[in-house]
Design a protein around this motif. Sequence first.
Motif, PDB file in Angstrom:
ATOM      1  N   LEU A 123       0.827  -1.193   0.000  1.00  0.00           N
ATOM      2  CA  LEU A 123       0.000   0.000   0.000  1.00  0.00           C
ATOM      3  C   LEU A 123       0.869   1.254   0.000  1.00  0.00           C
ATOM      4  CD1 LEU A 123      -2.887  -0.824   2.509  1.00  0.00           C
ATOM      5  CD2 LEU A 123      -2.923  -0.916   0.012  1.00  0.00           C
ATOM      6  N   PRO A 124       0.542   2.254  -0.818  1.00  0.00           N
ATOM      7  CA  PRO A 124       1.291   3.509  -0.812  1.00  0.00           C
ATOM      8  C   PRO A 124       1.189   4.197   0.548  1.00  0.00           C
ATOM      9  CG  PRO A 124      -0.156   3.362  -2.729  1.00  0.00           C
ATOM     10  CD  PRO A 124      -0.539   2.245  -1.811  1.00  0.00           C
ATOM     11  N   ALA A 125       2.182   4.993   0.872  1.00  0.00           N
ATOM     12  CA  ALA A 125       2.183   5.700   2.154  1.00  0.00           C
ATOM     13  C   ALA A 125       0.975   6.623   2.287  1.00  0.00           C
ATOM     14  CB  ALA A 125       3.482   6.498   2.302  1.00  0.00           C
TER      15      ALA A 125
ATOM     16  N   THR B  46       2.267 -11.698   2.612  1.00  0.00           N
ATOM     17  CA  THR B  46       3.146 -12.853   2.795  1.00  0.00           C
ATOM     18  C   THR B  46       2.826 -13.505   4.135  1.00  0.00           C
ATOM     19  OG1 THR B  46       4.893 -11.414   3.669  1.00  0.00           O
ATOM     20  CG2 THR B  46       4.967 -11.922   1.328  1.00  0.00           C
ATOM     21  N   ASN B  47       3.831 -13.649   4.991  1.00  0.00           N
ATOM     22  CA  ASN B  47       3.614 -14.292   6.286  1.00  0.00           C
ATOM     23  C   ASN B  47       3.340 -13.301   7.409  1.00  0.00           C
ATOM     24  OD1 ASN B  47       4.179 -17.148   5.546  1.00  0.00           O
ATOM     25  ND2 ASN B  47       6.214 -16.349   5.061  1.00  0.00           N
ATOM     26  N   ASN B  48       3.280 -12.031   7.073  1.00  0.00           N
ATOM     27  CA  ASN B  48       3.086 -10.975   8.066  1.00  0.00           C
ATOM     28  C   ASN B  48       1.592 -10.726   8.271  1.00  0.00           C
ATOM     29  OD1 ASN B  48       3.019  -8.657   9.605  1.00  0.00           O
ATOM     30  ND2 ASN B  48       4.654  -7.623   8.480  1.00  0.00           N
ATOM     31  N   MET B  49       1.052 -11.166   9.376  1.00  0.00           N
ATOM     32  CA  MET B  49      -0.376 -11.019   9.639  1.00  0.00           C
ATOM     33  C   MET B  49      -0.774  -9.561   9.870  1.00  0.00           C
ATOM     34  SD  MET B  49      -1.955 -13.860   9.245  1.00  0.00           S
ATOM     35  CE  MET B  49      -0.787 -14.174   7.897  1.00  0.00           C
ATOM     36  N   GLU B  50       0.184  -8.716  10.200  1.00  0.00           N
ATOM     37  CA  GLU B  50      -0.140  -7.298  10.358  1.00  0.00           C
ATOM     38  C   GLU B  50      -0.580  -6.700   9.029  1.00  0.00           C
ATOM     39  OE1 GLU B  50       3.045  -5.177  12.158  1.00  0.00           O
ATOM     40  OE2 GLU B  50       2.937  -6.268  14.055  1.00  0.00           O
ATOM     41  N   VAL B  51       0.016  -7.161   7.939  1.00  0.00           N
ATOM     42  CA  VAL B  51      -0.379  -6.671   6.618  1.00  0.00           C
ATOM     43  C   VAL B  51      -1.774  -7.179   6.268  1.00  0.00           C
ATOM     44  CG1 VAL B  51       0.222  -6.604   4.167  1.00  0.00           C
ATOM     45  CG2 VAL B  51       2.028  -6.539   5.891  1.00  0.00           C
ATOM     46  N   VAL B  52      -2.059  -8.417   6.623  1.00  0.00           N
ATOM     47  CA  VAL B  52      -3.405  -8.959   6.401  1.00  0.00           C
ATOM     48  C   VAL B  52      -4.421  -8.152   7.190  1.00  0.00           C
ATOM     49  CG1 VAL B  52      -4.897 -10.976   6.704  1.00  0.00           C
ATOM     50  CG2 VAL B  52      -2.531 -11.271   5.933  1.00  0.00           C
TER      51      VAL B  52
ATOM     52  N   ASN C 114      -8.854  -1.795   6.088  1.00  0.00           N
ATOM     53  CA  ASN C 114      -9.136  -0.858   5.004  1.00  0.00           C
ATOM     54  C   ASN C 114     -10.195  -1.377   4.037  1.00  0.00           C
ATOM     55  OD1 ASN C 114      -7.197   1.646   4.992  1.00  0.00           O
ATOM     56  ND2 ASN C 114      -5.931  -0.075   5.644  1.00  0.00           N
ATOM     57  N   SER C 115     -10.808  -2.514   4.390  1.00  0.00           N
ATOM     58  CA  SER C 115     -11.896  -3.093   3.595  1.00  0.00           C
ATOM     59  C   SER C 115     -11.490  -3.301   2.136  1.00  0.00           C
ATOM     60  CB  SER C 115     -13.143  -2.204   3.671  1.00  0.00           C
ATOM     61  OG  SER C 115     -13.593  -2.065   5.002  1.00  0.00           O
ATOM     62  N   LEU C 116     -10.295  -3.871   1.933  1.00  0.00           N
ATOM     63  CA  LEU C 116      -9.851  -4.148   0.574  1.00  0.00           C
ATOM     64  C   LEU C 116     -10.673  -5.289  -0.028  1.00  0.00           C
ATOM     65  CD1 LEU C 116      -5.959  -3.794   0.742  1.00  0.00           C
ATOM     66  CD2 LEU C 116      -7.734  -2.047   0.541  1.00  0.00           C
TER      67      LEU C 116
END
Length: 213
Positions: free
Chosen positions: A90-92, A111-117, A123-125
């Motif tokens: 995601l852009p800043a 990837t494996n980072n649940m914070e990104v998920v 953000n309701s992607l």
Amino acid sequence: MKKLAGLYLVIDPSQAHESLLKKLHSALKGGVDIVQIWDHWPNDQPRGAKLEFIQRAKELTKDFQVPLLMNQDWSLALETGLDGVHFDQLPADFQTIQPRLKDQYIGLTVTNNMEVVQLAEQNSLSYISFCSVFPSPSVQSCDIVQPDSIKNAKEISNMPIFLSGGINQENFGQLKELPFNGIAVISGILNEADPEAAAKKYKAKLQDLDYSD
């Protein structure tokens, strides 16, 4: 907007455009459900050539009622009237950009980072795409995804989950224990002599797994 699922084809515009468009048409006949234009243009690609390619790809996907997304370049997606954008990250200034993408699909590579998920969920992607499930020369920048990461994402998110990276006819069966809604493919379709037949094979395998659950 309907939830995305099924066979997701990524096309590489660094390839010869005439040949690539023929392959795209063949793949669409085979049942591809979503198409993304990879942001991988030749360095010397004139802007006019980009716009012409996007327009022709758009005409093909429209004929099959298949959404066409742009990788990363959200402003180009808006300018050319595409159906959405897929971000590698995601852009800043995403909070400023997101309102401009109203009523469009927005996807994100995870990837494996649940914070990104969790960020994608907050953000309701429209969907997330795990990269890379298997080693692949086209996604060398991605870590290999652990099965538990995909299962954990299903527990904390209602977004459709796509799997990408090195998925082919031979290793597809290894996905059967994972929760997902679709797969993203590049070479497994575009490098085949008959993209239509290759797409049909992937679709049949997806249906056997009841991936839409």
